[in-house]
Design an enzyme around this catalytic site. Structure first.
Site, PDB file in Angstrom:
ATOM      1  N   ARG A 105      -2.457  18.756   1.886  1.00 45.77           N
ATOM      2  CA  ARG A 105      -3.142  17.522   3.693  1.00 45.77           C
ATOM      3  C   ARG A 105      -1.590  17.480   3.937  1.00 45.77           C
ATOM      4  O   ARG A 105      -0.646  17.457   3.710  1.00 45.77           O
ATOM      5  CB  ARG A 105      -3.551  16.815   2.821  1.00 45.77           C
ATOM      6  CG  ARG A 105      -4.302  15.715   4.201  1.00 45.77           C
ATOM      7  CD  ARG A 105      -5.689  14.958   3.689  1.00 45.77           C
ATOM      8  NE  ARG A 105      -4.884  13.614   2.343  1.00 45.77           N
ATOM      9  CZ  ARG A 105      -5.286  12.876   2.727  1.00 45.77           C
ATOM     10  NH1 ARG A 105      -6.365  12.573   3.535  1.00 45.77           N
ATOM     11  NH2 ARG A 105      -4.901  11.634   2.605  1.00 45.77           N
ATOM     12  N   THR A 109      -1.680  15.898  10.657  1.00 43.74           N
ATOM     13  CA  THR A 109      -2.786  15.693  10.952  1.00 43.74           C
ATOM     14  C   THR A 109      -3.876  15.526  10.253  1.00 43.74           C
ATOM     15  O   THR A 109      -5.012  15.460   9.992  1.00 43.74           O
ATOM     16  CB  THR A 109      -3.338  16.794  10.973  1.00 43.74           C
ATOM     17  OG1 THR A 109      -3.187  17.938  10.124  1.00 43.74           O
ATOM     18  CG2 THR A 109      -2.440  17.560  12.323  1.00 43.74           C
ATOM     19  N   ASP A 201      -6.166  10.836 -11.176  1.00 48.48           N
ATOM     20  CA  ASP A 201      -5.551  12.120 -10.353  1.00 48.48           C
ATOM     21  C   ASP A 201      -6.227  12.903 -11.647  1.00 48.48           C
ATOM     22  O   ASP A 201      -5.867  12.720 -12.476  1.00 48.48           O
ATOM     23  CB  ASP A 201      -4.637  11.708  -9.914  1.00 48.48           C
ATOM     24  CG  ASP A 201      -3.693  13.515  -9.124  1.00 48.48           C
ATOM     25  OD1 ASP A 201      -3.709  13.466  -7.772  1.00 48.48           O
ATOM     26  OD2 ASP A 201      -3.720  14.264  -9.490  1.00 48.48           O
ATOM     27  N   ASP A 204      -2.911  15.350 -12.355  1.00 49.86           N
ATOM     28  CA  ASP A 204      -1.927  14.696 -13.509  1.00 49.86           C
ATOM     29  C   ASP A 204      -2.366  14.601 -14.271  1.00 49.86           C
ATOM     30  O   ASP A 204      -1.053  14.222 -15.449  1.00 49.86           O
ATOM     31  CB  ASP A 204      -1.652  13.081 -13.011  1.00 49.86           C
ATOM     32  CG  ASP A 204      -0.960  13.285 -11.182  1.00 49.86           C
ATOM     33  OD1 ASP A 204      -0.344  14.741 -11.159  1.00 49.86           O
ATOM     34  OD2 ASP A 204      -1.049  12.786 -10.925  1.00 49.86           O
TER      35      ASP A 204
HETATM   36  N1  URA Z   1      -8.719  13.812  -6.676  1.00 51.49           N
HETATM   37  C1  URA Z   1      -8.402  13.545  -7.330  1.00 51.49           C
HETATM   38  O1  URA Z   1      -7.878  14.325  -8.970  1.00 51.49           O
HETATM   39  N2  URA Z   1      -9.432  12.270  -8.421  1.00 51.49           N
HETATM   40  C2  URA Z   1     -10.139  11.710  -7.015  1.00 51.49           C
HETATM   41  O2  URA Z   1      -9.808  10.155  -7.414  1.00 51.49           O
HETATM   42  C3  URA Z   1     -10.312  11.857  -5.929  1.00 51.49           C
HETATM   43  C4  URA Z   1      -9.426  13.027  -5.550  1.00 51.49           C
END
Ligand code: URA
Length: 210
Positions: A105, A109, A201, A204
């Site tokens: 991302r 922008t 995430d 992660d």
């Molecule tokens: N990406 C992720 O890994 N977790 C989220 O909650 C949103 C996007």
């Protein structure tokens, strides 16, 4: 609103997902559970595949037996978290062709920018399943599907573990022809774009990064 969305409510899927959501679940368990769940989700997303028959001989007689029609399907992992889903799906469909789409991302922008794109040939003749565990804003998913369509894909399905209403709506607006299969539709996105209640995430948690 959600007619293009299938939520897999099977008890095994829901039980495994609850363990994955728990913040105390280890990386090792998270990865293992993701693999197990992705097999079950792959079973669901391939339910309506076109079939034909093939003449075979059993030890007793000849018969016209059902087989999947057409070219081998293409699995497309949306990097990097898509790779966690990909492994399980490949276990169920080992002959599938595999592609990768990398998007990041842009900070200014906020739009997705492509940094990697490598997909199997003949996408126009294959069932294409794009995999990404978290359908959050839907911006990168919609952009990935744009790229797959530009590469010729016509029959695309989207497989995720968790979806936010915002992401489902975004995908429906951009790609109403792409059915989505998920294990759960969560409540909302928070101000940072995380799915709530979610699981954090996904990248992660599956790779042990922070
Ligand atoms: N990406 C992720 O890994 N977790 C989220 O909650 C949103 C996007």
């Amino acid at each position: 609103m959600y007619d293009h969305l299938t939520i897999v409510r099977h008890p095994l899927v829901q039980h495994k997902l609850t363990i994955m959501r728990d913040k105390d679940t280890s990386t090792k368990s998270f990865r293992q559970l993701l693999r197990e769940i992705s097999l079950l989700l792959a079973y669901e997303i391939t339910r309506e595949m076109p079939m034909t028959t093939k003449r075979i001989e059993t030890p007793l007689t000849e018969m016209d037996a059902p087989v999947i029609e057409g070219k081998k399907m293409a699995l497309i992992s949306i990097l990097r978290a898509g790779n966690g889903l990909l492994d399980g799906v490949l276990e169920l469909i080992p002959a599938a062709r595999v592609g990768f789409v990398g998007l990041y991302r842009d900070e200014k922008t906020l739009q997705p920018v492509q940094y990697y794109f490598k997909v199997p040939d003949g996408l126009d003749e294959r069932l294409v399943i794009a995999v990404d565990p978290m359908l959050a804003t839907g911006n990168s998913s919609a952009a990935a599907v744009d790229l797959l369509k530009q590469a010729g894909a016509k029959d695309i399905r989207f497989l995720c573990l968790l979806a936010a209403p915002e992401g489902v709506a975004r995908m429906k607006e951009a790609h109403p022809d792409v059915p989505i299969v998920t294990a759960a539709l969560d409540e909302k996105l928070n101000e940072k774009g995380y799915i709530v209640p979610g699981l954090g995430d996904a990248g992660d948690r599956m790779f042990g990064t922070k």
